[in-house]
Design an enzyme around this catalytic site. Structure first.
Site, short mmCIF file in Angstrom:
data_model
loop_
_atom_site.label_atom_id
_atom_site.label_comp_id
_atom_site.label_asym_id
_atom_site.label_seq_id
_atom_site.Cartn_x
_atom_site.Cartn_y
_atom_site.Cartn_z
N THR A 99 0.88 -1.17 0.00
CA THR A 99 0.00 0.00 0.00
C THR A 99 0.91 1.22 0.00
O THR A 99 1.65 1.45 0.95
CB THR A 99 -0.92 0.01 1.23
OG1 THR A 99 -1.75 -1.15 1.18
CG2 THR A 99 -1.80 1.24 1.24
N LYS A 174 -7.19 1.52 -2.84
CA LYS A 174 -6.78 1.04 -1.51
C LYS A 174 -6.97 2.14 -0.46
O LYS A 174 -7.32 1.85 0.70
CB LYS A 174 -5.32 0.57 -1.53
CG LYS A 174 -4.84 -0.01 -0.19
CD LYS A 174 -5.61 -1.26 0.23
CE LYS A 174 -5.26 -1.73 1.64
NZ LYS A 174 -3.95 -2.37 1.74
#
Length: 291
Positions: A99, A174
């Site tokens: 991420t 995300k």
């Protein structure tokens, strides 16, 4: 996609290790690198090969996965002196599952394009349980044709794989995911804390509330851990704080104010200061309930 791909995997943490096991089980040749070799020993025993650097790991590989901690780590493993782009061959595909920042995903895509290397951003959600069970949600940014080529590999460890758009779109998606989790975790902790204070059997409370309108992944999967006092990762608080910082920065660029996200970050910062950075996100319960 035919079997027996030559794959490199950089990062063998809680999530990465489980994903690598799925790749090995499907008879792919997997070379791994992580900063501490001891963390990869169990994978080497299962048949993974070891590389001394990301550069060495990436040599002559068809697909190179990365799953590291912070954007600075991503930049280092790709662009550093011993990075992937120093050795990855033309025609290979790099897939960053960290991420990370959407802008960095775009940068890697452009560098890759110059070198004839396809770059995909593919952050995941589903936690350690999803990685173990092969049921991760994977959010894809990059060229659709490249996504379609690697889809059979992604399906070995993901069950909800969605192409979101051009480079960076996976990382933006995300952020949407992490914003949902950040505020939902406050609700889960406050609900459980209330149940405890009211003298209820909170396991029974979860039976009642987790399947109705209040239900969520965090409630069903992390609620029981909170009740048992299990605060092990899972997903590290220190990494979740990194994600929230990225989301807040991106929101500010879009002139978007997200007070719920900011509150969650504030609460998690308090836990970080108390030494909970290496614990799982469900440790937020410690803000409300003392040992």
């Amino acid at each position: 996609m035919e079997q027996n791909k030559r794959i490199a995997f950089i990062g063998t943490g809680v999530m990465g290790a489980s994903i690598i096991k799925h790749l090995l089980k499907a008879n792919h040749e997997v070379t791994v690198y992580t900063r501490t070799k001891g963390k990869a020993e169990a994978l080497l025993e299962l048949g993974a090969k070891w590389a001394e650097t990301p550069r060495e790991a990436a040599e002559d590989k068809e697909i190179i996965f990365t799953m590291v901690g912070f954007p600075s780590d991503v930049e280092e493993v790709y662009c550093g002196e011993n990075g992937i782009f120093q050795s990855a061959k033309k025609g290979s595909i790099v897939v960053d599952m960290t991420t990370s920042e959407p802008s960095l995903a775009k940068k890697l895509y452009e560098i890759g394009k110059e070198k004839g290397i396809s770059s995909i951003d593919a952050p995941v959600s589903g936690g350690d349980v999803g990685a173990q069970n092969g049921t991760l949600s994977i959010m894809i940014g990059g060229d659709k044709e490249v996504y379609e080529r690697i889809l059979p590999i992604l399906q070995l460890f993901g069950s909800n794989i969605v192409y979101q758009g051009e480079a960076g779109a996976g990382q933006h998606t995300k952020m949407c995911n992490q914003i949902l989790i950040s505020t939902n975790m406050i609700g889960v902790c406050e609900s459980i804390s209330y149940g405890l204070k009211a003298g209820l059997d909170v396991e029974k409370v979860l039976q009642s509330v987790s399947t109705g309108a209040a239900g969520s992944w965090s409630l069903s999967n992390l609620g029981p851990r909170m009740i048992k006092g299990d605060i092990e990762p899972g997903f590290y608080i220190k990494h979740f704080l990194k994600d929230m910082r990225i989301a807040i920065d991106e929101a500010e660029k879009m002139n978007l104010d997200l007070p719920g996200l900011k509150l969650s970050k504030q609460l998690y910062n308090t836990l970080l200061e108390k030494g909970y950075g290496e614990k799982g996100t469900q440790a937020l319960i410690k803000y409300y309930v003392a040992d």
